[in-house]
Design an enzyme around this catalytic site. Sequence first.
Site, PDB file in Angstrom:
ATOM      1  N   LYS A 143       0.726  -1.222  -0.015  1.00  0.00           N
ATOM      2  CA  LYS A 143       0.127   0.059   0.095  1.00  0.00           C
ATOM      3  C   LYS A 143       0.819   1.294  -0.089  1.00  0.00           C
ATOM      4  O   LYS A 143       0.379   2.319  -0.400  1.00  0.00           O
ATOM      5  CB  LYS A 143      -1.028   0.138   1.147  1.00  0.00           C
ATOM      6  CG  LYS A 143      -0.299  -0.047   2.353  1.00  0.00           C
ATOM      7  CD  LYS A 143      -1.432  -0.207   3.527  1.00  0.00           C
ATOM      8  CE  LYS A 143      -0.797  -0.375   4.916  1.00  0.00           C
ATOM      9  NZ  LYS A 143      -1.953  -0.470   5.826  1.00  0.00           N
ATOM     10  N   ARG A 202      -9.238  -2.848  16.684  1.00  0.00           N
ATOM     11  CA  ARG A 202      -9.394  -2.437  15.211  1.00  0.00           C
ATOM     12  C   ARG A 202     -10.460  -3.447  14.601  1.00  0.00           C
ATOM     13  O   ARG A 202     -11.329  -3.817  15.049  1.00  0.00           O
ATOM     14  CB  ARG A 202      -8.025  -2.181  14.579  1.00  0.00           C
ATOM     15  CG  ARG A 202      -8.408  -1.109  13.232  1.00  0.00           C
ATOM     16  CD  ARG A 202      -7.203  -0.839  12.436  1.00  0.00           C
ATOM     17  NE  ARG A 202      -6.849  -2.122  11.750  1.00  0.00           N
ATOM     18  CZ  ARG A 202      -5.646  -1.977  10.755  1.00  0.00           C
ATOM     19  NH1 ARG A 202      -5.207  -0.735  10.739  1.00  0.00           N
ATOM     20  NH2 ARG A 202      -5.518  -2.946   9.951  1.00  0.00           N
TER      21      ARG A 202
END
Length: 356
Positions: free
Chosen positions: A34, A129
Site C-alpha cells: 500500500k 480495530r
Amino acid sequence: MAFITLDTTKLRKNFDYLNNFFTEEDTDWSVVTKMLCGDEAYLEALLKMGISQYSDSRITNLKVIKNIDKNAQTIYIKPPAKGVIEEVIEYADISMNTDFRTIEMLSKEAHRQGVTHKIIIMIDLGELREGVMREDFVDFYSRVFEMKNIEIIGLGTNLSCLYGILPNNDKLIQLSLYKQLIEAKFNVKIPFISGGSSVTIPLMKQGLIPKGINHFRVGETLFMGTDVYNNERFEEMENDIFKLYAEIIELYEKPIVPTGEVGKNMDGETYTFEEEDYGKTTMRAIIDIGLLDIDMKHLDTKDTSIKYVGATSDMVVLDLGENSKKYKVGSLIEFTMDYMGIVRIMNSKYIEKRIV
C-alpha cells in the site's frame, strides 16, 4: 518539478535480507504494497524481485498487480465493503474478514464467478480495530465453515496500528491456541496463522514468536529498514530507499518578521515572533510542494542547516540563513521521509515518481 525516487538496488538489498530471514525461520511472508499507492512502475520493479504474495488494502492497487502478473497471489487486507465484493473475488485470491454478512456476499459472488475464494478470519486480541471478538470466535467459525465457495485458510490478527498495542508473546500464543482449538473441534487443518507484521520482526529475531505463527505481512520494514517495535532502524537494512526532491522556485533575502496585522493563516494557525528577530533578514526559499502533497512534520531535509518556515497549499517556505551552500532558483532540496510522509507523497498525483 518535485519528484520522489525509489532506489531499486537498496530495495533489493532489503528484500533479500528479509527473504533469507523468513526462509531460515520457515515462515511465509507477504509484501504489503500500500505504500506504493498502485504506482505501476514501482510495482513492476517490486514484482521483478520474485515476491510470491502481495497484500494491499486498496482494490485498485491489487488490480494493477494482477494486470502486471495475473499469476501473482494477492490478499485484500481489510474487511471488504459491500460495493467492492465483485472486485475482491476478481482481483484478490485471499481476503481478510470479520463480518458474517460480508462473507455471505463473498460466497454468493464466488459462486457466480465459478471460483472458491480463500479467506483469513481476523480475531481481535485487544487492539480494537478489525477482528471478531474472542468470545464469539468459535461460533463465528462454525457458521462460516458451512459456506459454499469459501475456504478458510487462516486465522490472523492486527496489532499496534491503532492504539499501539504491541504483539507480545502472550498475544501471539492466544492466536496459536485458537488454531489448535479450531483444528481439534472441526477436524480441519488451518495452514496459515497470520500474526506477524513489521512490528513483530524483532520478536522473531529474539526467538519470542510461538511456532504456530507462520505468516507475516510486511511493508514498512521492507521499504524503510525500520525496527518498528523499538522505533529504530535495522543496521543491516537500507532506510533511505525513497527520497523526495523539491525545486527552489523563488529565492530572496527577506525580513524574518512579516509586516501588518497578524491573523490566522489558511491552516488556522496564528504565528508569534521573537523580539530579537525584528529588523533582521534571511535568505528565504520557496519550493514547489505544499500542504496538498505533504505534512511537513513527516519530512527531514538532508541539509540540516535548512529550517522550515511554513507552508500553504502549493508552496513551502524554507529559511536558508546566509545560504552558505549557494542555493539558487532551480536548485533541488533533498528530503527523507517517515512512513506517513512517503504514503502522502506517493498518493499525490502532482508528484512525479522516478526509479533510480
